[in-house]
Enzyme design. Structure first.
Site, PDB file in Angstrom:
ATOM      1  N   GLY A 239       0.788  -1.230   0.000  1.00  0.00           N
ATOM      2  CA  GLY A 239       0.000   0.000   0.000  1.00  0.00           C
ATOM      3  C   GLY A 239       0.816   1.274   0.000  1.00  0.00           C
ATOM      4  N   SER A 240       2.073   1.212  -0.485  1.00  0.00           N
ATOM      5  CA  SER A 240       2.856   2.455  -0.499  1.00  0.00           C
ATOM      6  C   SER A 240       2.261   3.455  -1.490  1.00  0.00           C
ATOM      7  CB  SER A 240       4.323   2.174  -0.830  1.00  0.00           C
ATOM      8  OG  SER A 240       4.461   1.718  -2.141  1.00  0.00           O
TER       9      SER A 240
ATOM     10  N   ARG B 290      -5.260  -9.154  -8.924  1.00  0.00           N
ATOM     11  CA  ARG B 290      -6.292  -9.971  -9.572  1.00  0.00           C
ATOM     12  C   ARG B 290      -6.681  -9.338 -10.887  1.00  0.00           C
ATOM     13  NH1 ARG B 290      -8.530 -13.711  -6.481  1.00  0.00           N
ATOM     14  NH2 ARG B 290      -7.432 -13.599  -4.521  1.00  0.00           N
TER      15      ARG B 290
ATOM     16  N   ASN C  68      -4.898   1.498 -13.860  1.00  0.00           N
ATOM     17  CA  ASN C  68      -3.967   0.585 -13.170  1.00  0.00           C
ATOM     18  C   ASN C  68      -2.549   1.127 -13.276  1.00  0.00           C
ATOM     19  OD1 ASN C  68      -3.028  -1.936 -11.969  1.00  0.00           O
ATOM     20  ND2 ASN C  68      -2.279  -2.472 -14.021  1.00  0.00           N
TER      21      ASN C  68
ATOM     22  N   HIS D 106       1.457   0.201 -13.356  1.00  0.00           N
ATOM     23  CA  HIS D 106       2.324  -0.944 -13.674  1.00  0.00           C
ATOM     24  C   HIS D 106       3.782  -0.492 -13.739  1.00  0.00           C
ATOM     25  CE1 HIS D 106       3.236  -4.940 -15.123  1.00  0.00           C
ATOM     26  NE2 HIS D 106       4.033  -4.368 -15.996  1.00  0.00           N
TER      27      HIS D 106
HETATM   28  C1  GRF Z   1       3.570  -1.465  -7.465  1.00  0.00           C
HETATM   29  O1  GRF Z   1       4.885  -1.670  -7.881  1.00  0.00           O
HETATM   30  C2  GRF Z   1       2.610  -1.505  -8.623  1.00  0.00           C
HETATM   31  O2  GRF Z   1       3.154  -0.998  -9.805  1.00  0.00           O
HETATM   32  C3  GRF Z   1       2.388  -2.989  -8.772  1.00  0.00           C
HETATM   33  O3  GRF Z   1       2.310  -3.454  -7.446  1.00  0.00           O
HETATM   34  C4  GRF Z   1       3.084  -2.616  -6.594  1.00  0.00           C
HETATM   35  C5  GRF Z   1       2.224  -2.173  -5.458  1.00  0.00           C
HETATM   36  O4  GRF Z   1       2.977  -1.579  -4.433  1.00  0.00           O
HETATM   37  N1  GRF Z   1       1.238  -3.245  -9.610  1.00  0.00           N
HETATM   38  P1  GRF Z   1       2.280  -0.968  -3.148  1.00  0.00           P
HETATM   39  O5  GRF Z   1       1.390  -2.032  -2.552  1.00  0.00           O
HETATM   40  O6  GRF Z   1       1.504   0.254  -3.565  1.00  0.00           O
HETATM   41  O7  GRF Z   1       3.408  -0.609  -2.236  1.00  0.00           O
END
Ligand code: GRF
Length: 189
Positions: free
Chosen positions: A11-12, A91, A107, A109
């Site tokens: 959740g950063s 998911r 989303n 990525h």
């Molecule tokens: C991020 O690197 C995002 O791009 C990927 O999952 C990670 C989630 O990180 N899809 P966080 O949970 O927000 O720290």
């Protein structure tokens, strides 16, 4: 604009978005709901501390994806959500949510899509020997990281980088780019 964040892990990025709304870097945006499919994910504790409402569920408590997505749909409606942001939601989104949220679901990525879709995008980029990589925010469709690109930013892979330092650079870029994408959505869509 009321937004929901879907997350499954740390959740950063949720924290970066929430901090931006509190600092007024994201003016007029309210993080109104977390949707999380893993009750033991660290993001669940984080939203508790921050007082952000959450819908936390276990997919195995439902017959299928359609079943839990109907419940998510209701939660989004009740919370008057206008934009859904997937930030580490592990998911594929199904037809129930896609039909309702097409064009209003983005989303994050950690690669320059269409390069390196799917899991471990940073490791994929690192192992390929690419001289540059980056971060993408795209609209969600039925595929894995295949929707229309909304915002993208590159970074270089430097000779002194390791896979770990590259991952750090990517994550701090994500924390900047995702709030920017939300602001762009608010202004343009
Ligand atoms: C991020 O690197 C995002 O791009 C990927 O999952 C990670 C989630 O990180 N899809 P966080 O949970 O927000 O720290």
């Amino acid at each position: 604009m009321r937004i929901a964040v879907f997350a499954s892990g740390r959740g950063s990025n949720l924290q970066a978005i929430h901090d931006a709304t509190l600092a007024n870097d994201l003016q007029g945006v309210s993080l109104a709901l977390l949707v999380c499919d893993r009750p033991d994910a660290p993001v669940v504790e984080e939203v508790k501390k921050r007082g952000i409402p959450a819908f936390i569920f276990s997919p195995q408590d439902y017959a299928d994806k359609k079943d839990y997505e109907i419940v998510i749909s209701e939660k989004l409606k009740t919370a008057k959500i206008e934009l859904v942001v997937l930030a580490g939601y592990m998911r594929l989104v199904g037809s129930v949510l896609l039909e309702k949220w097409e064009g209003r679901m983005i989303n994050l990525h950690p690669s320059l899509l269409p390069l390196f879709p799917g899991i471990d995008a940073i490791g994929q980029a690192w192992r390929s020997g690419a001289k540059e990589t980056g971060v993408t925010v795209h609209f969600v469709d039925a595929g894995m990281d295949t929707g229309q690109i909304f915002l993208q930013q590159k970074i270089s892979v430097d000779p002194e980088d390791t896979e770990v330092s590259l991952a750090k650079k990517i994550h701090s870029l994500e924390h900047q780019l995702l709030p920017k994408a939300i602001q762009k959505f608010q202004q343009e869509m």
